[in-house]
Enzyme design. Structure first.
Site, PDB file in Angstrom:
ATOM      1  N   ASN A 166      35.268  38.784  45.294  1.00 36.14           N
ATOM      2  CA  ASN A 166      34.295  37.781  44.843  1.00 36.14           C
ATOM      3  C   ASN A 166      33.965  36.820  45.979  1.00 36.14           C
ATOM      4  OD1 ASN A 166      36.990  36.884  44.403  1.00 36.14           O
ATOM      5  ND2 ASN A 166      36.306  35.290  43.008  1.00 36.14           N
ATOM      6  N   ILE A 167      32.692  36.468  46.049  1.00 39.54           N
ATOM      7  CA  ILE A 167      32.202  35.573  47.097  1.00 39.54           C
ATOM      8  C   ILE A 167      31.483  34.416  46.405  1.00 39.54           C
ATOM      9  CG2 ILE A 167      30.759  35.369  49.162  1.00 39.54           C
ATOM     10  CD1 ILE A 167      31.160  38.389  49.608  1.00 39.54           C
ATOM     11  N   GLU A 168      32.142  33.268  46.399  1.00 39.89           N
ATOM     12  CA  GLU A 168      31.580  32.106  45.703  1.00 39.89           C
ATOM     13  C   GLU A 168      30.671  31.310  46.628  1.00 39.89           C
ATOM     14  OE1 GLU A 168      34.923  30.041  43.936  1.00 39.89           O
ATOM     15  OE2 GLU A 168      35.141  31.636  42.430  1.00 39.89           O
TER      16      GLU A 168
ATOM     17  N   CYS B  55      30.398  38.462  41.920  1.00 43.68           N
ATOM     18  CA  CYS B  55      31.695  39.025  41.517  1.00 43.68           C
ATOM     19  C   CYS B  55      32.106  40.175  42.439  1.00 43.68           C
ATOM     20  CB  CYS B  55      31.609  39.576  40.100  1.00 43.68           C
ATOM     21  SG  CYS B  55      31.400  38.344  38.821  1.00 43.68           S
TER      22      CYS B  55
ATOM     23  N   GLU C 143      33.156  43.123  41.688  1.00 47.53           N
ATOM     24  CA  GLU C 143      32.613  44.427  41.292  1.00 47.53           C
ATOM     25  C   GLU C 143      31.208  44.617  41.848  1.00 47.53           C
ATOM     26  OE1 GLU C 143      34.014  42.118  39.455  1.00 47.53           O
ATOM     27  OE2 GLU C 143      34.879  42.877  37.604  1.00 47.53           O
TER      28      GLU C 143
ATOM     29  N   CYS D  12      32.932  41.011  33.977  1.00 43.58           N
ATOM     30  CA  CYS D  12      32.064  40.151  33.164  1.00 43.58           C
ATOM     31  C   CYS D  12      30.873  40.967  32.641  1.00 43.58           C
ATOM     32  CB  CYS D  12      31.584  38.952  33.988  1.00 43.58           C
ATOM     33  SG  CYS D  12      30.340  39.379  35.226  1.00 43.58           S
TER      34      CYS D  12
ATOM     35  N   CYS E 119      28.345  42.364  35.232  1.00 45.15           N
ATOM     36  CA  CYS E 119      28.953  43.441  36.045  1.00 45.15           C
ATOM     37  C   CYS E 119      29.058  44.729  35.240  1.00 45.15           C
ATOM     38  CB  CYS E 119      30.320  43.020  36.573  1.00 45.15           C
ATOM     39  SG  CYS E 119      30.206  41.891  37.971  1.00 45.15           S
TER      40      CYS E 119
HETATM   41  N1  THU Z   1      34.974  37.212  38.913  1.00 40.39           N
HETATM   42  C1  THU Z   1      34.905  38.451  39.490  1.00 40.39           C
HETATM   43  O1  THU Z   1      34.775  38.575  40.709  1.00 40.39           O
HETATM   44  N2  THU Z   1      35.010  39.532  38.680  1.00 40.39           N
HETATM   45  C2  THU Z   1      35.255  39.498  37.350  1.00 40.39           C
HETATM   46  O2  THU Z   1      35.370  40.545  36.722  1.00 40.39           O
HETATM   47  C3  THU Z   1      35.392  38.208  36.668  1.00 40.39           C
HETATM   48  C4  THU Z   1      35.066  37.008  37.476  1.00 40.39           C
HETATM   49  C5  THU Z   1      34.944  36.041  39.782  1.00 40.39           C
HETATM   50  C6  THU Z   1      33.683  35.221  39.757  1.00 40.39           C
HETATM   51  C7  THU Z   1      34.203  33.856  40.211  1.00 40.39           C
HETATM   52  O3  THU Z   1      34.224  33.813  41.621  1.00 40.39           O
HETATM   53  C8  THU Z   1      35.635  33.814  39.720  1.00 40.39           C
HETATM   54  O4  THU Z   1      35.984  35.150  39.423  1.00 40.39           O
HETATM   55  C9  THU Z   1      35.842  32.956  38.496  1.00 40.39           C
HETATM   56  O5  THU Z   1      34.977  33.299  37.490  1.00 40.39           O
END
Ligand code: THU
Length: 139
Positions: free
Chosen positions: A52-54, A63, A65, A96, A99
């Site tokens: 995940n890259i925020e 996310c 995925e 989520c 995804c």
């Molecule tokens: N996130 C994912 O990368 N994949 C998931 O299946 C659920 C959520 C990440 C998004 C965000 O950076 C962090 O988790 C919190 O929601």
């Protein structure tokens, strides 16, 4: 559309989860501090990972995925049979909603392997996680 035949057996599953766990360490998650790794496997055995890259705007966060799917598709890989998702959490992290939709578009009814931080894996077919999906055939 690829169709999964059965769940990945060890050691293939172990390897997919190991690579997802390694990808998780590259997550950019300074806001949620919730690091996620994903590993997507093609039928021919190639594995593409994502984390995940925020973003400070929050809304631009991607996310793990989705990063894996975009990487794979942009490299010309499309025929997937399994995805593993690993997070820091005590219980397995399921993809989520968006995804799931994106996985359906490119992976069809693949196996989704969700590992918790201790390595316990919960496996479901994507169709169970996304019943009655909207897809190209609806258009
Ligand atoms: N996130 C994912 O990368 N994949 C998931 O299946 C659920 C959520 C990440 C998004 C965000 O950076 C962090 O988790 C919190 O929601």
């Amino acid at each position: 559309m690829s169709r999964a035949r059965g769940p990945l057996a060890p050691p293939d599953l172990r390897e997919l989860v190991r690579l997802a766990r390694r990808a998780r360490l590259r997550a950019h998650a300074p806001f949620s501090r919730f690091r996620v790794g994903a590993a997507l496997r093609t039928r021919t055995g190639e594995i593409v990972t994502g984390c995940n890259i925020e973003n400070a705007t929050y809304g631009l966060t991607v996310c793990a995925e989705r990063v894996a799917i975009m990487k794979a598709v942009s490299e010309g890989l499309r025929d997937f049979d399994a995805v593993a998702v690993v997070a820091d959490s005590k219980r397995p992290t399921a993809p989520c909603g968006p995804c799931r939709q994106l996985l359906w578009e490119f992976c069809g009814d693949v196996w989704v392997h969700m590992a918790d931080v201790k390595g316990k894996v919960l496996s479901h077919r994507l169709a169970k996680l996304l019943p009655l999906p909207f897809a190209a055939r609806n258009l």
